[in-house]
Design a protein around this motif. Sequence first.
Motif, PDB file in Angstrom:
ATOM      1  N   PHE A   6       0.033  -2.538   0.779  1.00  0.00           N
ATOM      2  CA  PHE A   6      -0.051  -3.236   2.057  1.00  0.00           C
ATOM      3  C   PHE A   6      -0.928  -2.401   2.962  1.00  0.00           C
ATOM      4  O   PHE A   6      -1.291  -1.268   2.629  1.00  0.00           O
ATOM      5  CB  PHE A   6       1.334  -3.506   2.674  1.00  0.00           C
ATOM      6  N   SER A   7      -1.318  -2.983   4.076  1.00  0.00           N
ATOM      7  CA  SER A   7      -2.197  -2.251   4.983  1.00  0.00           C
ATOM      8  C   SER A   7      -1.899  -2.647   6.417  1.00  0.00           C
ATOM      9  O   SER A   7      -1.191  -3.624   6.688  1.00  0.00           O
ATOM     10  CB  SER A   7      -3.667  -2.510   4.644  1.00  0.00           C
ATOM     11  N   SER A   8      -2.432  -1.849   7.331  1.00  0.00           N
ATOM     12  CA  SER A   8      -2.403  -2.136   8.766  1.00  0.00           C
ATOM     13  C   SER A   8      -3.876  -2.177   9.175  1.00  0.00           C
ATOM     14  O   SER A   8      -4.752  -1.986   8.327  1.00  0.00           O
ATOM     15  CB  SER A   8      -1.625  -1.039   9.497  1.00  0.00           C
ATOM     16  N   PRO A   9      -4.186  -2.406  10.437  1.00  0.00           N
ATOM     17  CA  PRO A   9      -5.605  -2.481  10.796  1.00  0.00           C
ATOM     18  C   PRO A   9      -6.444  -1.268  10.368  1.00  0.00           C
ATOM     19  O   PRO A   9      -7.580  -1.427   9.951  1.00  0.00           O
ATOM     20  CB  PRO A   9      -5.564  -2.619  12.317  1.00  0.00           C
ATOM     21  N   ARG A  10      -5.878  -0.070  10.427  1.00  0.00           N
ATOM     22  CA  ARG A  10      -6.659   1.130  10.090  1.00  0.00           C
ATOM     23  C   ARG A  10      -6.193   1.874   8.855  1.00  0.00           C
ATOM     24  O   ARG A  10      -6.863   2.818   8.419  1.00  0.00           O
ATOM     25  CB  ARG A  10      -6.644   2.107  11.274  1.00  0.00           C
ATOM     26  N   GLY A  80       6.182   6.396   5.221  1.00  0.00           N
ATOM     27  CA  GLY A  80       6.896   5.427   4.407  1.00  0.00           C
ATOM     28  C   GLY A  80       8.391   5.510   4.558  1.00  0.00           C
ATOM     29  O   GLY A  80       8.917   6.027   5.549  1.00  0.00           O
ATOM     30  N   LEU A  81       9.060   4.988   3.543  1.00  0.00           N
ATOM     31  CA  LEU A  81      10.504   4.833   3.531  1.00  0.00           C
ATOM     32  C   LEU A  81      11.103   5.725   2.451  1.00  0.00           C
ATOM     33  O   LEU A  81      10.520   5.892   1.379  1.00  0.00           O
ATOM     34  CB  LEU A  81      10.860   3.371   3.244  1.00  0.00           C
ATOM     35  N   GLY A  82      12.266   6.288   2.757  1.00  0.00           N
ATOM     36  CA  GLY A  82      12.964   7.130   1.794  1.00  0.00           C
ATOM     37  C   GLY A  82      14.410   6.704   1.644  1.00  0.00           C
ATOM     38  O   GLY A  82      14.948   5.970   2.485  1.00  0.00           O
ATOM     39  N   TRP A  83      15.033   7.167   0.588  1.00  0.00           N
ATOM     40  CA  TRP A  83      16.447   6.892   0.326  1.00  0.00           C
ATOM     41  C   TRP A  83      17.187   8.203   0.516  1.00  0.00           C
ATOM     42  O   TRP A  83      16.945   9.173  -0.201  1.00  0.00           O
ATOM     43  CB  TRP A  83      16.615   6.356  -1.086  1.00  0.00           C
ATOM     44  N   LYS A 107      -3.823   9.844  17.578  1.00  0.00           N
ATOM     45  CA  LYS A 107      -4.716   8.688  17.447  1.00  0.00           C
ATOM     46  C   LYS A 107      -3.926   7.393  17.240  1.00  0.00           C
ATOM     47  O   LYS A 107      -4.500   6.358  16.969  1.00  0.00           O
ATOM     48  CB  LYS A 107      -5.688   8.901  16.275  1.00  0.00           C
ATOM     49  N   GLY A 108      -2.586   7.489  17.329  1.00  0.00           N
ATOM     50  CA  GLY A 108      -1.748   6.316  17.132  1.00  0.00           C
ATOM     51  C   GLY A 108      -1.556   5.922  15.674  1.00  0.00           C
ATOM     52  O   GLY A 108      -0.986   4.860  15.397  1.00  0.00           O
ATOM     53  N   LEU A 109      -2.012   6.760  14.757  1.00  0.00           N
ATOM     54  CA  LEU A 109      -1.946   6.393  13.338  1.00  0.00           C
ATOM     55  C   LEU A 109      -0.519   6.433  12.790  1.00  0.00           C
ATOM     56  O   LEU A 109      -0.132   5.554  12.012  1.00  0.00           O
ATOM     57  CB  LEU A 109      -2.870   7.291  12.514  1.00  0.00           C
ATOM     58  N   ALA A 110       0.269   7.432  13.179  1.00  0.00           N
ATOM     59  CA  ALA A 110       1.655   7.488  12.698  1.00  0.00           C
ATOM     60  C   ALA A 110       2.450   6.298  13.229  1.00  0.00           C
ATOM     61  O   ALA A 110       3.235   5.690  12.494  1.00  0.00           O
ATOM     62  CB  ALA A 110       2.314   8.808  13.096  1.00  0.00           C
ATOM     63  N   THR A 111       2.229   5.943  14.483  1.00  0.00           N
ATOM     64  CA  THR A 111       2.913   4.779  15.056  1.00  0.00           C
ATOM     65  C   THR A 111       2.491   3.500  14.339  1.00  0.00           C
ATOM     66  O   THR A 111       3.334   2.680  13.949  1.00  0.00           O
ATOM     67  CB  THR A 111       2.621   4.673  16.568  1.00  0.00           C
ATOM     68  N   GLY A 113       1.293   3.237  11.351  1.00  0.00           N
ATOM     69  CA  GLY A 113       1.823   3.295   9.996  1.00  0.00           C
ATOM     70  C   GLY A 113       3.315   3.001   9.944  1.00  0.00           C
ATOM     71  O   GLY A 113       3.787   2.296   9.048  1.00  0.00           O
ATOM     72  N   ALA A 114       4.056   3.538  10.911  1.00  0.00           N
ATOM     73  CA  ALA A 114       5.501   3.287  10.960  1.00  0.00           C
ATOM     74  C   ALA A 114       5.773   1.801  11.192  1.00  0.00           C
ATOM     75  O   ALA A 114       6.655   1.216  10.547  1.00  0.00           O
ATOM     76  CB  ALA A 114       6.147   4.143  12.048  1.00  0.00           C
TER      77      ALA A 114
END
Length: 178
Positions: A6-10, A80-83, A107-111, A113-114
């Motif tokens: 999957f992807s986001s804009p960047r 990403g997601l973890g268990w 740069k807002g990348l972590a936000t 991505g989250a």
Amino acid sequence: MSTYLFSSPRLGFRTWQNFDLEHFSPINADPEVMRFFAKTFTQEDTLAFMNRMNKMYEEKGYCYFAVDLLETKELIGAIGLGWKTFESDFTPCVDIGWRIGKKWWNKGLATEGAQACLGFARQKGISQVVAMASVGNLASIQIMKKVGMEFWKVFDFPDLADRPDIQSCALYHISLSK
């Protein structure tokens, strides 16, 4: 060329490949990036992490993904997601986390991505996601708030028992069932 799950804009999200080791190892070895972790990672630790994530993806359908900046195809880190199954009154649970290189901070990348990972979790039918960060990790806590997570409580993270300076963690959560 990698195929993205999957992807986001960047950003593009994918499983880990052997070639990621040379780019992810320096991120994990950076004391500033790893300030709120138990320790910095060696190259062997990084390889073990990548292998655990690919195994988690095979078993659960999610993991802390390898994340590329789409414009340049550079690996920026993991989001990403973890268990989580450590001993606690809120585990087992799905958590969300991020670790990106300093070059890509602020740069807002972590936000971004989250947010994309929360959307992915919703598609997977996951009803609740938590996030945790050392109470001093204000940048990560700010990301949790930006993506709509709500404060739950403060707890002592058992994996950080040897690091009392960072063991006290803020726990946030979000309900994805709608």
